[in-house]
Design a protein around this motif. Structure first.
Motif, short mmCIF file in Angstrom:
data_model
loop_
_atom_site.label_atom_id
_atom_site.label_comp_id
_atom_site.label_asym_id
_atom_site.label_seq_id
_atom_site.Cartn_x
_atom_site.Cartn_y
_atom_site.Cartn_z
N GLY A 75 0.83 -1.19 0.00
CA GLY A 75 0.00 0.00 0.00
C GLY A 75 0.87 1.24 0.00
N PHE A 76 0.24 2.39 -0.17
CA PHE A 76 1.00 3.63 -0.21
C PHE A 76 0.13 4.81 0.14
CE2 PHE A 76 -0.26 2.35 -4.48
CZ PHE A 76 -0.98 3.44 -4.94
N LEU A 77 0.78 5.88 0.52
CA LEU A 77 0.12 7.15 0.76
C LEU A 77 -0.06 7.85 -0.58
CD1 LEU A 77 2.28 8.30 3.80
CD2 LEU A 77 0.08 7.10 3.85
N SER A 78 -1.25 8.36 -0.83
CA SER A 78 -1.50 9.03 -2.10
C SER A 78 -0.63 10.27 -2.24
CB SER A 78 -2.98 9.44 -2.20
OG SER A 78 -3.20 10.21 -3.37
N GLN A 79 -0.01 10.42 -3.39
CA GLN A 79 0.75 11.63 -3.68
C GLN A 79 -0.15 12.71 -4.28
OE1 GLN A 79 4.36 10.95 -5.88
NE2 GLN A 79 4.91 9.20 -4.62
N ASP A 81 -3.71 13.01 -3.41
CA ASP A 81 -4.68 13.45 -2.42
C ASP A 81 -4.08 13.31 -1.03
OD1 ASP A 81 -6.80 13.90 -0.72
OD2 ASP A 81 -8.06 12.30 -1.52
N PRO A 82 -3.71 14.41 -0.39
CA PRO A 82 -3.04 14.34 0.91
C PRO A 82 -3.93 13.80 2.03
CG PRO A 82 -3.43 16.62 0.29
CD PRO A 82 -3.83 15.78 -0.89
N ALA A 83 -5.19 13.56 1.77
CA ALA A 83 -6.08 12.99 2.78
C ALA A 83 -6.27 11.48 2.60
CB ALA A 83 -7.44 13.68 2.74
N SER A 84 -5.63 10.90 1.58
CA SER A 84 -5.90 9.51 1.23
C SER A 84 -4.68 8.61 1.25
CB SER A 84 -6.52 9.43 -0.18
OG SER A 84 -7.80 10.02 -0.19
N ALA A 85 -4.95 7.32 1.44
CA ALA A 85 -3.96 6.25 1.31
C ALA A 85 -4.64 5.11 0.56
CB ALA A 85 -3.48 5.79 2.67
N TYR A 86 -3.85 4.24 -0.04
CA TYR A 86 -4.39 3.21 -0.92
C TYR A 86 -3.78 1.85 -0.61
CZ TYR A 86 -5.65 0.93 -5.33
OH TYR A 86 -6.14 0.09 -6.27
N ILE A 87 -4.64 0.89 -0.36
CA ILE A 87 -4.20 -0.50 -0.19
C ILE A 87 -4.27 -1.15 -1.57
CG2 ILE A 87 -4.71 -2.72 0.86
CD1 ILE A 87 -5.82 -1.17 3.28
N HIS A 88 -3.12 -1.50 -2.10
CA HIS A 88 -3.03 -1.97 -3.48
C HIS A 88 -3.22 -3.48 -3.62
CE1 HIS A 88 -1.82 -2.14 -7.64
NE2 HIS A 88 -0.86 -3.00 -7.34
N PHE A 89 -2.59 -4.26 -2.76
CA PHE A 89 -2.62 -5.72 -2.94
C PHE A 89 -2.33 -6.37 -1.59
CE2 PHE A 89 -2.11 -9.75 -4.85
CZ PHE A 89 -2.37 -9.67 -6.21
N VAL A 90 -3.12 -7.36 -1.23
CA VAL A 90 -2.97 -8.05 0.05
C VAL A 90 -3.15 -9.53 -0.18
CG1 VAL A 90 -3.85 -8.27 2.41
CG2 VAL A 90 -3.99 -6.07 1.23
N GLY A 91 -2.32 -10.32 0.49
CA GLY A 91 -2.48 -11.77 0.43
C GLY A 91 -2.13 -12.43 1.74
N VAL A 92 -2.84 -13.51 2.05
CA VAL A 92 -2.56 -14.32 3.24
C VAL A 92 -2.50 -15.77 2.79
CG1 VAL A 92 -3.38 -15.03 5.53
CG2 VAL A 92 -3.74 -12.67 4.75
N ALA A 93 -1.48 -16.48 3.23
CA ALA A 93 -1.32 -17.89 2.88
C ALA A 93 -2.56 -18.67 3.30
CB ALA A 93 -0.09 -18.48 3.57
N PRO A 94 -3.04 -19.60 2.48
CA PRO A 94 -4.23 -20.37 2.84
C PRO A 94 -4.13 -21.04 4.22
CG PRO A 94 -3.68 -20.76 0.56
CD PRO A 94 -2.56 -19.94 1.15
N THR A 95 -2.95 -21.49 4.59
CA THR A 95 -2.78 -22.15 5.88
C THR A 95 -2.79 -21.18 7.05
OG1 THR A 95 -0.38 -22.04 5.65
CG2 THR A 95 -1.46 -24.08 4.90
N ALA A 96 -2.68 -19.88 6.77
CA ALA A 96 -2.64 -18.88 7.83
C ALA A 96 -3.91 -18.04 7.90
CB ALA A 96 -1.43 -17.97 7.62
N HIS A 116 0.25 9.85 9.22
CA HIS A 116 0.55 10.80 8.15
C HIS A 116 -0.68 11.65 7.79
CE1 HIS A 116 4.02 8.15 7.86
NE2 HIS A 116 4.62 9.21 7.31
N GLN A 117 -1.57 11.79 8.77
CA GLN A 117 -2.76 12.64 8.64
C GLN A 117 -3.66 12.26 7.47
OE1 GLN A 117 0.46 14.41 9.11
NE2 GLN A 117 -0.02 13.78 11.20
N ARG A 118 -3.75 10.97 7.16
CA ARG A 118 -4.63 10.51 6.11
C ARG A 118 -5.98 10.13 6.72
NH1 ARG A 118 -1.50 10.77 1.33
NH2 ARG A 118 0.41 11.70 2.15
#
Length: 181
Positions: A75-79, A81-96, A116-118
């Motif tokens: 994820g990253f802080l939006s460059q 929109d200073p009020a926003s952040a973005y979760i781009h990709f997330v994964g969890v192992a099937p066993t976890a 960061h004031q988002r």
């Protein structure tokens, strides 16, 4: 910073050398979702530059015993929109799965964004990824109305290009108690 991480695991920022490790688990962790085209789409959504230039807001979870990759959030802080952040990709192992790792990663990201004031967290997923839709809504994300619906879920047609629809989410951190980083 750690939140709710089970014993025997640790969280750290990803490094460029983690890029091949993450790509290597995608097919297995997504259990063939959308077939070969889906596998290619997932690889293309995780270019190396994310592991070079966006690591302070991203996290990996590994086993303390053998360093096995158990989960990741890019994820990253939006460059823009200073009020926003973005979760781009997330994964969890099937066993976890169902062990709190996804929640742990999201709480770390929320705390980073709040520090960061988002205010706003944005995320997307494919309409076929019903597990992701359920996870996001259970964590307080709002489904953004789209131009159509599928099984009651709003869809944004052509969101990532022709024939690439997405489900779009947003979350207002001001509605939640987010601890400081």
């Amino acid at each position: 910073m750690t939140y709710d991480i089970p014993p025997g695991m640790h969280t750290r920022e990803p490094r460029e050398g983690d890029h091949p490790r993450v790509l290597a688990v995608l097919d297995h962790w997504w259990e063939g979702l959308k077939g070969p085209a889906g596998a290619q789409e997932r690889r293309l959504l995780l270019p190396r530059y994310l592991f070079q230039h966006f690591t302070p807001s991203s996290r990996l979870v590994e086993s303390d015993d053998d360093g096995e990759l158990l989960a990741f959030l890019i994820g990253f802080l939006s460059q823009t929109d200073p009020a926003s952040a973005y979760i781009h990709f997330v994964g969890v192992a099937p066993t976890a799965r169902r062990g709190g790792l996804g929640t742990h990663l999201y709480r770390c990201f929320f705390a980073h964004a709040a520090a960061h004031q988002r205010r706003w967290i944005h995320a997307i997923t494919s309409p076929e990824n019903t597990r992701s839709v359920a996870f996001h809504t259970s964590r307080g994300f709002t489904l953004v109305p789209g131009d159509s619906t599928r099984n009651g879920t709003p869809i944004h047609s052509d969101y990532d290009g022709p024939d690439t629809p997405r489900v779009v989410f947003t979350k207002d951190l001001h509605k939640d108690q987010i601890p400081p980083a």
